[in-house]
Write a protein that holds these residues in place. Sequence first.
Motif, mmCIF file in Angstrom:
data_model
loop_
_atom_site.group_PDB
_atom_site.id
_atom_site.type_symbol
_atom_site.label_atom_id
_atom_site.label_comp_id
_atom_site.label_asym_id
_atom_site.label_seq_id
_atom_site.Cartn_x
_atom_site.Cartn_y
_atom_site.Cartn_z
ATOM 1 N N PRO A 88 35.344 49.938 50.932
ATOM 2 C CA PRO A 88 35.704 49.334 49.647
ATOM 3 C C PRO A 88 36.926 50.009 49.040
ATOM 4 O O PRO A 88 37.019 51.237 49.009
ATOM 5 N N VAL A 89 37.872 49.205 48.582
ATOM 6 C CA VAL A 89 39.037 49.746 47.893
ATOM 7 C C VAL A 89 38.862 49.499 46.396
ATOM 8 O O VAL A 89 38.435 48.427 45.972
ATOM 9 N N LYS A 90 39.200 50.510 45.594
ATOM 10 C CA LYS A 90 38.878 50.494 44.167
ATOM 11 C C LYS A 90 40.053 50.035 43.310
ATOM 12 O O LYS A 90 39.859 49.414 42.266
ATOM 13 N N TYR A 91 41.284 50.340 43.766
ATOM 14 C CA TYR A 91 42.462 50.043 42.949
ATOM 15 C C TYR A 91 43.581 49.466 43.820
ATOM 16 O O TYR A 91 43.711 49.816 44.995
ATOM 17 N N ALA A 92 44.365 48.567 43.207
ATOM 18 C CA ALA A 92 45.593 48.066 43.830
ATOM 19 C C ALA A 92 46.765 48.770 43.160
ATOM 20 O O ALA A 92 46.917 48.707 41.935
ATOM 21 N N MET A 93 47.596 49.432 43.943
ATOM 22 C CA MET A 93 48.707 50.226 43.429
ATOM 23 C C MET A 93 50.021 49.486 43.681
ATOM 24 O O MET A 93 50.361 49.174 44.815
ATOM 25 N N GLY A 94 50.734 49.179 42.614
ATOM 26 C CA GLY A 94 51.992 48.440 42.717
ATOM 27 C C GLY A 94 51.901 47.142 41.932
ATOM 28 O O GLY A 94 50.830 46.529 41.836
ATOM 29 N N SER A 95 53.029 46.726 41.384
ATOM 30 C CA SER A 95 53.036 45.524 40.551
ATOM 31 C C SER A 95 52.913 44.251 41.372
ATOM 32 O O SER A 95 52.563 43.203 40.845
ATOM 33 N N GLY A 96 53.235 44.338 42.664
ATOM 34 C CA GLY A 96 53.227 43.153 43.507
ATOM 35 C C GLY A 96 54.581 42.495 43.629
ATOM 36 O O GLY A 96 54.740 41.526 44.365
#
Length: 301
Positions: A88-96
């Motif tokens: 499981p990944v908890k956070y997305a890092m970067g604005s996209g």
Amino acid sequence: MARSSAGFVGSGVCRDCHASIAESYQRHPMANSMVRLPDEGSIEDYATATSFSHTPHREYRVERTTEAVLHHEIGRDAAGVIYDQAVPVKYAMGSGKRGRSYIIDREGLLFMSPISWYTQGQRWDLSPMYATAGHLRFERRVATRCVVCHVGRAVPAPSDKDRFLEPPFVELSIGCERCHGPGEQHVSWHRDGRGAAGPDPIINPSRLDPARRDSVCNQCHLQGTDEVLRSGRTDFDFRPGMHLAEVWTVFLGLPDTQATKSTVAVSQVEQMQSSQCAQASGGRLGCISCHDPHSIPVESE
């Protein structure tokens, strides 16, 4: 001497008096630098082409449910699947704007997933600096310096390097106080009716001398070829109004654009400083001469 985290009030307090600026800022990439998962405003494609492989024996796949986002590494041999490791990944890092990478939180120890989303190509692929032949899989640590530039405010463990308390972040994305400094005294200066007692204590980067003005941007947008913390400092010690050299010693190299006709992702500062315009300006030309940090131009502009 390391600085405390006292004096921060959070961007929500700033919004009370600066609503229009706060609203405009929400569309800026800095305001979307970190997202908790699963998020409702997902920019990634979780419906089609959710897997990829660069070798016959290892495949990667993403899966999103209402409760979690899972990243899979699937090992195969001639007989079929050997293992399917789902993390499981908890956070997305970067604005996209360029893409996103993903953070695994294991009781305050943060790790980067080998899977990233690349917006321009609309595809999933290996994360930056993950080699196809072999890499750290789900064990690549996320250091405090990475967190500093992608999170508004973090809560590092006081005696354990690169570890964070729970929750690790008290303000997910880059907020007002990263560029203007802790806002507690500024709020009191206005709310307590002490506006006549000296100047407003908030930092306005445009009113700083060139070195300190640029240091506000350079704290994240100047990586150089290497950087070293000054003795007694931590990665969380910089405050607007300081000179960058009070916290880090940054070793610079000129951006090499001759051979490849391209530059690395974070080298804008070196490019600007090597330009004729900047050199002839005597320090007057800086990042905010052209970039409004509170908004992002629409495509037609």
